[in-house]
Design an enzyme around this catalytic site. Structure first.
Site, PDB file in Angstrom:
ATOM      1  N   HIS A   1      -4.462  -4.478  -1.887  1.00 57.83           N
ATOM      2  CA  HIS A   1      -4.746  -4.079  -0.504  1.00 57.83           C
ATOM      3  C   HIS A   1      -4.912  -2.565  -0.360  1.00 57.83           C
ATOM      4  O   HIS A   1      -4.864  -2.053   0.755  1.00 57.83           O
ATOM      5  CB  HIS A   1      -3.625  -4.576   0.439  1.00 57.83           C
ATOM      6  CG  HIS A   1      -3.583  -6.063   0.547  1.00 57.83           C
ATOM      7  ND1 HIS A   1      -2.520  -6.745   1.096  1.00 57.83           N
ATOM      8  CD2 HIS A   1      -4.475  -7.013   0.163  1.00 57.83           C
ATOM      9  CE1 HIS A   1      -2.762  -8.051   1.048  1.00 57.83           C
ATOM     10  NE2 HIS A   1      -3.923  -8.243   0.491  1.00 57.83           N
TER      11      HIS A   1
ATOM     12  N   GLY B   1       9.110 -11.076  -3.130  1.00 59.31           N
ATOM     13  CA  GLY B   1       9.105 -10.396  -1.835  1.00 59.31           C
ATOM     14  C   GLY B   1       7.840 -10.547  -1.029  1.00 59.31           C
ATOM     15  O   GLY B   1       7.407  -9.593  -0.369  1.00 59.31           O
TER      16      GLY B   1
ATOM     17  N   CYS C   1     -15.100  14.100   7.674  1.00 60.33           N
ATOM     18  CA  CYS C   1     -15.524  14.395   6.303  1.00 60.33           C
ATOM     19  C   CYS C   1     -16.146  15.786   6.230  1.00 60.33           C
ATOM     20  O   CYS C   1     -17.059  16.096   7.023  1.00 60.33           O
ATOM     21  CB  CYS C   1     -16.547  13.339   5.882  1.00 60.33           C
ATOM     22  SG  CYS C   1     -17.327  13.685   4.302  1.00 60.33           S
TER      23      CYS C   1
ATOM     24  N   CYS D   1     -14.237   8.774   3.449  1.00 58.28           N
ATOM     25  CA  CYS D   1     -15.153   8.887   4.595  1.00 58.28           C
ATOM     26  C   CYS D   1     -15.918   7.564   4.776  1.00 58.28           C
ATOM     27  O   CYS D   1     -16.483   7.037   3.807  1.00 58.28           O
ATOM     28  CB  CYS D   1     -16.162  10.013   4.325  1.00 58.28           C
ATOM     29  SG  CYS D   1     -17.520  10.028   5.519  1.00 58.28           S
TER      30      CYS D   1
ATOM     31  N   ALA E   1      15.382  -8.758  -3.981  1.00 56.58           N
ATOM     32  CA  ALA E   1      14.675  -8.387  -5.221  1.00 56.58           C
ATOM     33  C   ALA E   1      15.550  -7.552  -6.148  1.00 56.58           C
ATOM     34  O   ALA E   1      15.577  -7.790  -7.373  1.00 56.58           O
ATOM     35  CB  ALA E   1      13.408  -7.630  -4.858  1.00 56.58           C
TER      36      ALA E   1
ATOM     37  N   PRO F   1      14.825 -13.854  -0.418  1.00 57.92           N
ATOM     38  CA  PRO F   1      16.030 -14.372   0.245  1.00 57.92           C
ATOM     39  C   PRO F   1      15.715 -15.496   1.239  1.00 57.92           C
ATOM     40  O   PRO F   1      16.585 -16.268   1.613  1.00 57.92           O
ATOM     41  CB  PRO F   1      16.606 -13.144   0.960  1.00 57.92           C
ATOM     42  CG  PRO F   1      15.571 -12.108   0.942  1.00 57.92           C
ATOM     43  CD  PRO F   1      14.582 -12.450  -0.116  1.00 57.92           C
TER      44      PRO F   1
ATOM     45  N   VAL G   1       0.847  -1.210   0.000  1.00 58.27           N
ATOM     46  CA  VAL G   1       0.000   0.000   0.000  1.00 58.27           C
ATOM     47  C   VAL G   1       0.878   1.254   0.000  1.00 58.27           C
ATOM     48  O   VAL G   1       0.393   2.362   0.181  1.00 58.27           O
ATOM     49  CB  VAL G   1      -0.933   0.007   1.245  1.00 58.27           C
ATOM     50  CG1 VAL G   1      -1.895  -1.169   1.184  1.00 58.27           C
ATOM     51  CG2 VAL G   1      -0.144   0.014   2.557  1.00 58.27           C
ATOM     52  N   ASP G   2       2.192   1.047  -0.296  1.00 58.25           N
ATOM     53  CA  ASP G   2       3.165   2.139  -0.123  1.00 58.25           C
ATOM     54  C   ASP G   2       3.324   3.028  -1.350  1.00 58.25           C
ATOM     55  O   ASP G   2       4.154   3.936  -1.356  1.00 58.25           O
ATOM     56  CB  ASP G   2       4.543   1.556   0.288  1.00 58.25           C
ATOM     57  CG  ASP G   2       5.087   0.570  -0.750  1.00 58.25           C
ATOM     58  OD1 ASP G   2       5.845  -0.335  -0.347  1.00 58.25           O
ATOM     59  OD2 ASP G   2       4.752   0.692  -1.946  1.00 58.25           O
TER      60      ASP G   2
ATOM     61  N   CYS H   1     -19.939   8.406   4.045  1.00 56.80           N
ATOM     62  CA  CYS H   1     -20.485   8.688   2.696  1.00 56.80           C
ATOM     63  C   CYS H   1     -19.533   8.277   1.582  1.00 56.80           C
ATOM     64  O   CYS H   1     -19.832   8.484   0.398  1.00 56.80           O
ATOM     65  CB  CYS H   1     -20.792  10.195   2.580  1.00 56.80           C
ATOM     66  SG  CYS H   1     -19.312  11.226   2.521  1.00 56.80           S
TER      67      CYS H   1
HETATM   68  N1  APR Z   1      13.896  -8.827  -1.511  1.00 50.12           N
HETATM   69  C1  APR Z   1      12.922  -9.763  -1.659  1.00 50.12           C
HETATM   70  N2  APR Z   1      12.209 -10.264  -0.630  1.00 50.12           N
HETATM   71  C2  APR Z   1      12.498  -9.798   0.602  1.00 50.12           C
HETATM   72  C3  APR Z   1      13.497  -8.826   0.843  1.00 50.12           C
HETATM   73  C4  APR Z   1      14.204  -8.339  -0.285  1.00 50.12           C
HETATM   74  N3  APR Z   1      15.185  -7.407  -0.158  1.00 50.12           N
HETATM   75  N4  APR Z   1      13.547  -8.577   2.190  1.00 50.12           N
HETATM   76  C5  APR Z   1      12.600  -9.367   2.761  1.00 50.12           C
HETATM   77  N5  APR Z   1      11.983 -10.107   1.812  1.00 50.12           N
HETATM   78  C6  APR Z   1      10.898 -11.083   1.976  1.00 50.12           C
HETATM   79  C7  APR Z   1      10.850 -11.769   3.320  1.00 50.12           C
HETATM   80  O1  APR Z   1      11.673 -12.916   3.310  1.00 50.12           O
HETATM   81  C8  APR Z   1       9.365 -12.131   3.404  1.00 50.12           C
HETATM   82  O2  APR Z   1       9.136 -13.413   2.832  1.00 50.12           O
HETATM   83  O3  APR Z   1       9.700 -10.353   1.873  1.00 50.12           O
HETATM   84  C9  APR Z   1       8.674 -11.076   2.538  1.00 50.12           C
HETATM   85  C10 APR Z   1       7.851 -10.083   3.347  1.00 50.12           C
HETATM   86  O4  APR Z   1       6.802 -10.806   3.934  1.00 50.12           O
HETATM   87  P1  APR Z   1       5.742 -10.056   4.847  1.00 50.12           P
HETATM   88  O5  APR Z   1       6.461  -9.159   5.791  1.00 50.12           O
HETATM   89  O6  APR Z   1       4.802 -11.100   5.362  1.00 50.12           O
HETATM   90  O7  APR Z   1       4.966  -9.089   3.823  1.00 50.12           O
HETATM   91  P2  APR Z   1       3.855  -9.513   2.775  1.00 50.12           P
HETATM   92  O8  APR Z   1       4.068 -10.910   2.282  1.00 50.12           O
HETATM   93  O9  APR Z   1       3.785  -8.437   1.772  1.00 50.12           O
HETATM   94  O10 APR Z   1       2.515  -9.490   3.688  1.00 50.12           O
HETATM   95  C11 APR Z   1       1.293  -9.678   2.997  1.00 50.12           C
HETATM   96  O11 APR Z   1       0.102  -9.143   5.036  1.00 50.12           O
HETATM   97  O12 APR Z   1       0.075  -7.810   6.884  1.00 50.12           O
HETATM   98  C12 APR Z   1      -0.545  -8.036   5.667  1.00 50.12           C
HETATM   99  O13 APR Z   1      -1.638  -6.486   4.298  1.00 50.12           O
HETATM  100  C13 APR Z   1      -0.371  -6.834   4.775  1.00 50.12           C
HETATM  101  O14 APR Z   1       0.094  -6.769   2.395  1.00 50.12           O
HETATM  102  C14 APR Z   1       0.501  -7.344   3.635  1.00 50.12           C
HETATM  103  C15 APR Z   1       0.227  -8.830   3.655  1.00 50.12           C
END
Ligand code: APR
Length: 242
Positions: free
Chosen positions: A117, A185, A145, A125, A229, A212, A101-102, A128
């Site tokens: 997400h 990731g 709102c 709001c 990544a 990783p 969501v960044d 509404c």
């Molecule tokens: N490059 C690639 N992958 C990476 C890196 C990197 N530099 N650094 C960390 N990771 C991996 C971690 O190993 C992990 O598997 O990214 C993953 C991040 O996992 P989460 O923290 O669980 O994030 P995400 O999978 O996006 O979570 C899914 O959960 O909390 C909710 O809504 C939130 O969108 C989020 C959803």
């Protein structure tokens, strides 16, 4: 790093879909959720990322998202975001599906982007549904709102909430038709987003994971790249360019 078959598939494919998670923004300095220093190790998601938490303490939840918005506004998209945006022009049918969501994929120039997400830069709001944009500096207390006085919330999907239907349908269709499906990731533990690599596998796509760490998906993909990544996508880009 990549299997020869992976490079061949990526060179020949016309339909590529990508699913990203917080790991793709980690190298921009945005904390992930489940890593040791991740957001969920310092905050409890059910106390912040749930509608009940928001209604119980809207100022606290608003301030947490305002804090996260300030973090993402101070960071830049990294090479992984940029290469994913550049890949879009190499494939006639390219879809980038993100759980993040960044707003960093959008800032990196990705166009055919599905934000499963939501997006922290959008608010609305709860009474509404009117979109809300802060005028000048970020209010720390939950805004009201201007039309109806209702509470304003971030346009992100909270735990227990359904994904936006249109976003999910487009993401599912992209996973079904993809010839190659990249999973970059994500810990692949949050559903329904984590269904997408399963759907791609069942539909005959060649699935590649870039992470990783090992995930529940790693044992089932065609190629698991144990790399960050930026490193893996830079290597992929230079192989496609050569
Ligand atoms: N490059 C690639 N992958 C990476 C890196 C990197 N530099 N650094 C960390 N990771 C991996 C971690 O190993 C992990 O598997 O990214 C993953 C991040 O996992 P989460 O923290 O669980 O994030 P995400 O999978 O996006 O979570 C899914 O959960 O909390 C909710 O809504 C939130 O969108 C989020 C959803």
């Amino acid at each position: 790093m990549y299997r020869v078959e992976t490079i061949r598939r990526l060179r020949e494919a016309r339909r590529l879909a990508v699913l990203t998670g917080a790991g793709v923004s980690a190298e921009s300095g945005v904390p992930t959720f489940r890593s040791p220093e991740g957001l969920w190790s310092r905050f409890r998601p059910e106390e912040l990322a749930r509608v009940e938490a928001f209604l119980r303490n809207p100022d606290l939840v608003w301030a947490w998202y305002a804090h996260r918005r300030q973090i993402i506004r101070q960071v830049q998209p990294n090479a992984a975001h940029r290469i994913l945006a550049a890949l879009e022009d190499r494939y006639p049918d390219f879809t980038l599906i993100t759980q993040n969501v960044d707003n960093l994929h959008r800032r990196a120039g990705s166009r055919n982007l599905i934000e499963l997400h939501g997006n922290l830069e959008r608010n609305y709001c709860i009474a509404c549904a009117r979109p809300w944009q802060e005028e000048d500096d970020e209010p720390q207390a939950v805004p009201r709102c201007p039309d109806c006085g209702g509470l304003v919330r971030p346009d992100v999907v909270w735990f227990g909430e359904p994904l936006p239907q249109e976003a999910w349908s487009r993401a599912e269709a992209a996973a079904r038709r993809a010839e190659v499906f990249l999973v970059v990731g994500t810990s692949a533990v949050v559903y329904p987003a984590a269904w997408l690599p399963e759907i791609a596998l069942e539909s005959g796509a060649y699935v590649v994971e870039i992470n990783p760490e090992e995930t529940p998906l790693s044992g089932r993909v065609h190629d698991a790249i144990r790399e960050r990544a930026t490193v893996a996508l830079e290597a992929l880009w230079s192989m496609l360019e050569s």
